[in-house]
Design an enzyme around this catalytic site. Structure first.
Site, PDB file in Angstrom:
ATOM      1  N   GLU A  28      -6.100  -4.285  10.735  1.00  7.72           N
ATOM      2  CA  GLU A  28      -5.087  -3.243  10.903  1.00  7.72           C
ATOM      3  C   GLU A  28      -5.390  -2.421  12.161  1.00  7.72           C
ATOM      4  OE1 GLU A  28      -2.883  -2.215   7.007  1.00  7.72           O
ATOM      5  OE2 GLU A  28      -4.519  -0.821   7.251  1.00  7.72           O
TER       6      GLU A  28
ATOM      7  N   SER B 256       2.811  -1.633  10.545  1.00  6.69           N
ATOM      8  CA  SER B 256       4.248  -1.715  10.846  1.00  6.69           C
ATOM      9  C   SER B 256       4.863  -3.086  10.553  1.00  6.69           C
ATOM     10  CB  SER B 256       4.508  -1.300  12.304  1.00  6.69           C
ATOM     11  OG  SER B 256       4.141   0.046  12.500  1.00  6.69           O
TER      12      SER B 256
ATOM     13  N   LYS C 117       0.170   4.300  -0.531  1.00  2.00           N
ATOM     14  CA  LYS C 117      -0.462   5.537  -0.046  1.00  2.00           C
ATOM     15  C   LYS C 117      -0.107   6.710  -0.976  1.00  2.00           C
ATOM     16  CE  LYS C 117      -0.362   3.527   4.529  1.00  2.00           C
ATOM     17  NZ  LYS C 117      -0.280   3.678   5.948  1.00  2.00           N
TER      18      LYS C 117
ATOM     19  N   HIS D  95      -9.846   1.819   4.916  1.00  5.23           N
ATOM     20  CA  HIS D  95      -8.569   2.124   5.582  1.00  5.23           C
ATOM     21  C   HIS D  95      -8.775   3.258   6.588  1.00  5.23           C
ATOM     22  CE1 HIS D  95      -4.419   3.171   6.322  1.00  5.23           C
ATOM     23  NE2 HIS D  95      -4.085   2.003   5.778  1.00  5.23           N
TER      24      HIS D  95
ATOM     25  N   GLU E   5      -7.006   5.668   7.421  1.00  2.00           N
ATOM     26  CA  GLU E   5      -6.640   7.021   6.963  1.00  2.00           C
ATOM     27  C   GLU E   5      -7.771   7.659   6.156  1.00  2.00           C
ATOM     28  OE1 GLU E   5      -2.929   5.875   5.201  1.00  2.00           O
ATOM     29  OE2 GLU E   5      -2.091   5.568   7.206  1.00  2.00           O
TER      30      GLU E   5
ATOM     31  N   GLY F 274       2.052   2.714  10.737  1.00  2.47           N
ATOM     32  CA  GLY F 274       3.090   3.727  10.562  1.00  2.47           C
ATOM     33  C   GLY F 274       3.815   4.124  11.834  1.00  2.47           C
TER      34      GLY F 274
ATOM     35  N   ASN G 166       0.862  -1.178   0.000  1.00  2.00           N
ATOM     36  CA  ASN G 166       0.000   0.000   0.000  1.00  2.00           C
ATOM     37  C   ASN G 166       0.903   1.235   0.000  1.00  2.00           C
ATOM     38  OD1 ASN G 166      -1.862   2.002   0.420  1.00  2.00           O
ATOM     39  ND2 ASN G 166      -2.427   1.387   2.499  1.00  2.00           N
TER      40      ASN G 166
END
Ligand code: PGA
Length: 265
Positions: A170, A215, A11, A98, A100, A176, A9
């Site tokens: 996730e 991560s 991003k 997701h 985000e 991250g 991914n």
């Protein structure tokens, strides 16, 4: 046997130059990439899907993935991309839900369920991200949060919803940050997710690929993938360079397919 699926991914990262470098580096590891039994997908920014398609033409086990999709198939929706368009250019997987997108674009479970529905109708494979935030983790709500996120899909689409779909667990606090939960705790959540689907349909639960994301890197991948319910990984940061991404694939091959004899790996 469920396939091991590794998705990059990217991003809002990479550009024509870095992508060129990525595939130049990847080529040096062709013996790993081409011979692996793992399935691989790359989700670049939409801008670069065509470019990735061009670079992956000689890699039959690397598929195209998208990071988002609109709930409509066509019409007056400026700035959006439809499932039909993604299918048209050869995309196979689409990441939805997701954290985000929830944070920055106010997506909610209902809207995500609609995206799931349009992808299924179009014949694309949703990668549905679910997971708890830090406070919910502290409160011991991991399972109830995952259950709620799954339930919205079941309510809209019924028990067959997860046939040929993928779930990515996730934990938001692990994305991250360089921090991951213990592989045992992650396995417990994956097992909970599988059992939750099994309440509706055991055979679908047994074939559903449940990836872990947050991560993931080449040092923690082994301990994750030895867990029976962790079928693959969704990788952000560590997928941005070919060297780290290749290491992840190499380890995944060893853990998931060690009984297969593949030269040079
Ligand atoms: P990360 O991102 O690997 O950088 O934690 C994972 C993701 O958001 O899918």
């Amino acid at each position: 046997m469920r396939k091991c699926l590794i998705v990059a991914n990217w991003k809002l990262n990479n550009n024509t130059n870095t992508i060129k470098k990525f595939f130049h580096e990847l080529k040096k590891n062709d013996h790993i990439i081409i011979n692996t039994a793992c399935h691989i997908a790359i989700a670049p920014s939409l801008m670069y899907l065509y470019l990735i398609k061009k670079y992956t033409i000689n890699y039959p086990n690397i598929d195209l993935a998208a990071q988002n999709v609109d709930i409509h198939l066509s019409g007056a929706f400026t700035g959006d991309i439809s499932a039909a368009m993604l299918k048209d250019i050869g995309v196979r997987y689409v990441i939805i839900g997701h954290s985000e997108r929830k944070k920055y674009h106010k997506e909610n479970n209902k809207n995500i369920a609609k995206k799931f529905e349009i992808l299924k109708k179009t014949g694309l494979t949703p990668i549905l991200c679910i997971g708890e935030n830090q406070q919910e983790k502290k409160n011991g709500q991991t399972e109830s949060i995952c259950a709620t996120q799954l339930e919205t899909i079941f309510k809209l689409l019924g028990p067959q919803a997860f046939e040929n779909a993928i779930i990515a667990y996730e934990p938001i606090w692990a994305i991250g940050t360089g921090i991951t939960d213990t592989p045992e705790n992650i396995q417990a959540t994956h097992n909970f997710i599988r059992n939750y689907i099994a309440h509706y349909n055991t055979s679908i639960a047994n074939q559903t690929i449940i990836q872990y994301g947050g991560s993931v890197n080449h040092t923690n991948i082994n301990n994750l993938l030895i867990q029976p319910d962790i079928d693959g990984v969704l990788v952000g940061t560590a997928s941005l360079t070919a060297s780290t991404f290749t290491k992840i694939i190499k380890h995944a091959q060893k853990i998931k397919y060690s009984s297969l004899k593949i030269n040079n790996i």
